[in-house]
Design a protein around this motif. Structure first.
Motif, mmCIF file in Angstrom:
data_model
loop_
_atom_site.group_PDB
_atom_site.id
_atom_site.type_symbol
_atom_site.label_atom_id
_atom_site.label_comp_id
_atom_site.label_asym_id
_atom_site.label_seq_id
_atom_site.Cartn_x
_atom_site.Cartn_y
_atom_site.Cartn_z
ATOM 1 N N PRO A 16 0.802 -1.228 0.000
ATOM 2 C CA PRO A 16 0.000 0.000 0.000
ATOM 3 C C PRO A 16 0.835 1.280 0.000
ATOM 4 C CG PRO A 16 -0.946 -1.585 1.507
ATOM 5 C CD PRO A 16 0.381 -2.156 1.047
ATOM 6 N N SER A 17 2.021 1.226 0.523
ATOM 7 C CA SER A 17 2.866 2.429 0.575
ATOM 8 C C SER A 17 3.277 2.919 -0.817
ATOM 9 C CB SER A 17 4.116 2.167 1.419
ATOM 10 O OG SER A 17 4.877 1.114 0.855
ATOM 11 N N LEU A 18 3.119 2.089 -1.844
ATOM 12 C CA LEU A 18 3.466 2.482 -3.209
ATOM 13 C C LEU A 18 2.280 3.003 -4.007
ATOM 14 C CD1 LEU A 18 5.887 -0.420 -4.127
ATOM 15 C CD2 LEU A 18 6.465 1.925 -3.518
ATOM 16 N N ARG A 19 1.099 2.982 -3.417
ATOM 17 C CA ARG A 19 -0.132 3.387 -4.096
ATOM 18 C C ARG A 19 -0.002 4.754 -4.775
ATOM 19 N NH1 ARG A 19 -4.509 2.638 -0.245
ATOM 20 N NH2 ARG A 19 -3.039 3.812 1.011
ATOM 21 N N THR A 20 0.423 5.754 -4.051
ATOM 22 C CA THR A 20 0.522 7.106 -4.615
ATOM 23 C C THR A 20 1.548 7.174 -5.734
ATOM 24 O OG1 THR A 20 -0.181 8.070 -2.519
ATOM 25 C CG2 THR A 20 0.960 9.534 -4.054
ATOM 26 N N ASP A 21 2.676 6.520 -5.563
ATOM 27 C CA ASP A 21 3.702 6.518 -6.609
ATOM 28 C C ASP A 21 3.181 5.873 -7.893
ATOM 29 O OD1 ASP A 21 5.630 7.753 -4.988
ATOM 30 O OD2 ASP A 21 6.278 5.824 -4.169
ATOM 31 N N ILE A 22 2.451 4.772 -7.747
ATOM 32 C CA ILE A 22 1.893 4.087 -8.922
ATOM 33 C C ILE A 22 0.881 4.981 -9.620
ATOM 34 C CG2 ILE A 22 0.407 2.158 -9.624
ATOM 35 C CD1 ILE A 22 1.930 0.508 -7.421
ATOM 36 N N ARG A 23 0.023 5.594 -8.846
ATOM 37 C CA ARG A 23 -0.964 6.502 -9.446
ATOM 38 C C ARG A 23 -0.287 7.689 -10.118
ATOM 39 N NH1 ARG A 23 -5.414 6.112 -4.570
ATOM 40 N NH2 ARG A 23 -6.296 4.135 -5.259
ATOM 41 N N ASN A 24 0.735 8.243 -9.498
ATOM 42 C CA ASN A 24 1.460 9.361 -10.100
ATOM 43 C C ASN A 24 2.178 8.953 -11.385
ATOM 44 O OD1 ASN A 24 0.646 11.172 -8.142
ATOM 45 N ND2 ASN A 24 2.495 10.924 -6.915
ATOM 46 N N ALA A 25 2.494 7.663 -11.506
ATOM 47 C CA ALA A 25 3.147 7.152 -12.714
ATOM 48 C C ALA A 25 2.124 6.777 -13.791
ATOM 49 C CB ALA A 25 4.015 5.945 -12.374
ATOM 50 N N GLY A 26 0.836 7.006 -13.512
ATOM 51 C CA GLY A 26 -0.197 6.735 -14.512
ATOM 52 C C GLY A 26 -0.864 5.386 -14.400
ATOM 53 N N ASP A 31 -6.259 -2.893 -4.337
ATOM 54 C CA ASP A 31 -5.887 -3.697 -3.176
ATOM 55 C C ASP A 31 -6.472 -5.092 -3.349
ATOM 56 O OD1 ASP A 31 -5.020 -4.580 -0.722
ATOM 57 O OD2 ASP A 31 -6.542 -3.502 0.424
ATOM 58 N N GLU A 32 -5.770 -5.917 -4.115
ATOM 59 C CA GLU A 32 -6.188 -7.293 -4.377
ATOM 60 C C GLU A 32 -4.990 -8.213 -4.207
ATOM 61 O OE1 GLU A 32 -8.167 -7.653 -8.138
ATOM 62 O OE2 GLU A 32 -9.417 -5.895 -7.752
ATOM 63 N N GLU A 33 -5.278 -9.476 -3.953
ATOM 64 C CA GLU A 33 -4.228 -10.474 -3.721
ATOM 65 C C GLU A 33 -3.305 -10.639 -4.928
ATOM 66 O OE1 GLU A 33 -4.636 -14.413 -1.121
ATOM 67 O OE2 GLU A 33 -5.672 -14.523 -3.047
ATOM 68 N N VAL A 34 -3.890 -10.748 -6.108
ATOM 69 C CA VAL A 34 -3.144 -10.901 -7.352
ATOM 70 C C VAL A 34 -3.859 -10.105 -8.430
ATOM 71 C CG1 VAL A 34 -2.316 -12.509 -9.116
ATOM 72 C CG2 VAL A 34 -2.393 -13.233 -6.736
ATOM 73 N N VAL A 35 -3.092 -9.409 -9.244
ATOM 74 C CA VAL A 35 -3.658 -8.664 -10.362
ATOM 75 C C VAL A 35 -2.892 -9.048 -11.621
ATOM 76 C CG1 VAL A 35 -4.066 -6.383 -11.355
ATOM 77 C CG2 VAL A 35 -4.389 -6.743 -8.908
ATOM 78 N N ARG A 44 0.658 -8.170 -3.520
ATOM 79 C CA ARG A 44 0.904 -7.128 -2.523
ATOM 80 C C ARG A 44 2.081 -7.387 -1.609
ATOM 81 N NH1 ARG A 44 -5.056 -7.573 -0.238
ATOM 82 N NH2 ARG A 44 -4.221 -9.668 -0.189
ATOM 83 N N ASN A 45 2.239 -8.627 -1.172
ATOM 84 C CA ASN A 45 3.257 -8.908 -0.154
ATOM 85 C C ASN A 45 3.512 -10.411 -0.094
ATOM 86 O OD1 ASN A 45 1.407 -10.167 1.831
ATOM 87 N ND2 ASN A 45 0.509 -8.125 1.946
#
Length: 64
Positions: A16-26, A31-35, A44-45
């Motif tokens: 979750p700590s990378l959420r903002t960075d990912i969104r800022n990168a487009g 928040d799912e187990e596997v995507v 996620r972990n």
């Protein structure tokens, strides 16, 4: 992947700590187990490793 500028238009998950960075990168963060987004498979972990591994095996088997 964030620094390589390859996430625009992709959907993925991560710590979750990378959420903002990912969104800022487009990218779209969920928040799912596997995507799975095309050939990109994320989780996620370490607790998600069994689901990640199972999904990866399914994808490789289907590609044969």
């Amino acid at each position: 992947m964030i620094e390589a500028d390859v996430l625009a238009g992709r959907t993925l998950t991560s710590w979750p700590s990378l959420r903002t960075d990912i969104r800022n990168a487009g990218g779209t963060w969920v928040d799912e187990e596997v995507v799975v987004d095309g050939n990109l498979v994320t989780s996620r972990n370490p607790d998600d490793l069994p689901a990640f591994s199972a999904r990866l095996v399914e994808l490789v088997a289907a590609a044969r």
